[in-house]
Scaffold this active site. Structure first.
Site, short mmCIF file in Angstrom:
data_model
loop_
_atom_site.label_atom_id
_atom_site.label_comp_id
_atom_site.label_asym_id
_atom_site.label_seq_id
_atom_site.Cartn_x
_atom_site.Cartn_y
_atom_site.Cartn_z
CE1 TYR A 118 -3.29 3.09 0.49
CE2 TYR A 118 -2.66 3.41 2.00
CZ TYR A 118 -3.37 3.68 1.26
OH TYR A 118 -3.93 5.00 1.37
CE LYS A 164 -2.91 6.68 -1.98
NZ LYS A 164 -4.02 6.99 -3.42
#
Length: 373
Positions: free
Chosen positions: A155, A159
């Site tokens: 994650y 990002k």
């Protein structure tokens, strides 16, 4: 500034819904296109309201579908890209998270260039900045401090790379004429009515005799209300379309927070749930350092077992660090460049969220009665 249109990806999500609602109130806006893979029935019903007819177009499609993205971007002035997989617990396969968060963003940028989209606002995350260590405190950090996550977890990694791709795309030549203008917003932990993470915390507590998960008292975060984050996106869309504002906003990222009190995640959940009987788990917990090294051993076991089976550690070093750090940021740059002032103050945001938490508690209790009945 006149006669513009906007595409919102992830429009059926927690934040996306709020952005769509704000956009529908914007003057001179001709059309809002709401794109998502799946819309929950209640969201579909809201977006299908007769009052939105002619101004709101609902599109269902996959962020990895090139043809879908090209059609969605055609004739659009601004793209607000919120679609993402949020997976701090690393429950999903890494490839899934990387594809949606990074590849999906890259495909959308390419579609924007081909369709002559002028402005692109990316919903980034505080996790692209860290925290990298639970022992290093960051208080009221700023953009110029250049904090950057070193985690390889899917994650924050996806990002971070997606944000870099968006900011690097500023100045791209469009297929017709002109250039693409981009910026990114890094909200803190987002809370409010409908928050999936807060819903999970409350549900887990209700299944554990009302006990909320407890983090170390030294951890400090600054949560931000969803309505304030959505409003920051509206201001960013205005800024990138304004010839006077755009030069100082293009290629920039902004931390988005508000006046919500800085506190640990556990204390924050307690502040929102105590009215409904939720309480902090006061039982002794392992020291953070021990949790961290236990997480390391669990991750090592997961790696060694990978040829035989998929073992998912119950927690990771990244999650331990995220939950037990002092990590807060100022929104001064957004205030200066975007004119950002949170429209929802803490007391109002708290009241709305507490009422929603009450509805979650009531639904859980009713479901329990139905099972026993």
């Amino acid at each position: 500034m006149a006669g513009w249109s906007c595409l919102v990806t992830g429009a059926g999500g927690f934040l996306g819904q709020w952005i769509v609602r704000f956009l529908l109130e914007e003057k001179e806006l001709q059309e809002v296109r709401a794109l998502d893979k799946v819309f929950r029935p209640e969201v579909q019903e809201e977006f299908s309201s007769p009052q939105h007819k002619g101004k709101l177009t609902v599109l269902q499609g996959d962020i990895l579908d090139k043809q879908c993205l090209r059609r969605a971007c055609q004739g659009v002035s601004v793209v607000i890209h919120t679609a993402a997989v949020i997976d701090p617990g690393e429950a999903l396969p890494r490839e899934t998270v990387m594809n949606i968060n990074l590849k999906g963003t890259q495909l959308l940028l390419e579609a924007c260039a081909q369709a002559n989209v002028r402005a692109f606002i990316y919903t980034s995350s505080i996790e692209v900045a860290g925290p990298n260590s639970y022992s290093e405190a960051v208080r009221n950090g700023r953009e110029e401090d250049n904090h950057e996550s070193r985690w390889a977890s899917a994650y924050p990694y996806s990002k971070r790379l997606a944000e870099k791709a968006v900011l690097a795309a500023d100045g791209w030549a469009l297929a017709g004429s002109g250039t693409l203008h981009t910026c990114a917003l890094r909200p803190m932990y987002i809370y409010g009515e409908g928050s999936p993470l807060l819903h999970a915390d409350v549900t887990r507590a209700l299944e554990n005799d009302g006990l909320l998960h407890y983090n170390t008292k030294r951890s400090v975060a600054n949560p931000v209300y969803v309505g304030n984050v959505a409003w920051a996106h509206i201001l960013a869309s205005r800024a990138l379309r304004d010839p006077e504002q755009a030069p100082r906003v293009r290629g920039q990222f902004y931390y988005i927070s508000d006046d919500t009190p800085h506190q640990s995640y556990g204390d924050f959940s307690y502040a929102l749930g105590r009215e409904w009987g939720l309480r902090l788990d006061s039982r002794a917990r392992l020291p953070v350092a021990l949790q961290y090294w236990l997480a390391f051993l669990l991750e090592l076991a997961s790696f060694l077992l990978r040829p035989l089976c998929r073992f998912r550690p119950p927690f990771t070093r990244h999650l331990v660090t995220l939950s037990n750090s002092v990590f807060t940021f100022s929104y001064e740059k957004a205030q200066r460049d975007l004119g950002y002032e949170p429209p929802f103050r803490w007391e109002e945001a708290k009241q709305k969220t507490v009422q929603w938490v009450g509805s979650v508690v009531e639904q859980h209790r009713e479901a329990g009665k139905a099972k026993t009945g």
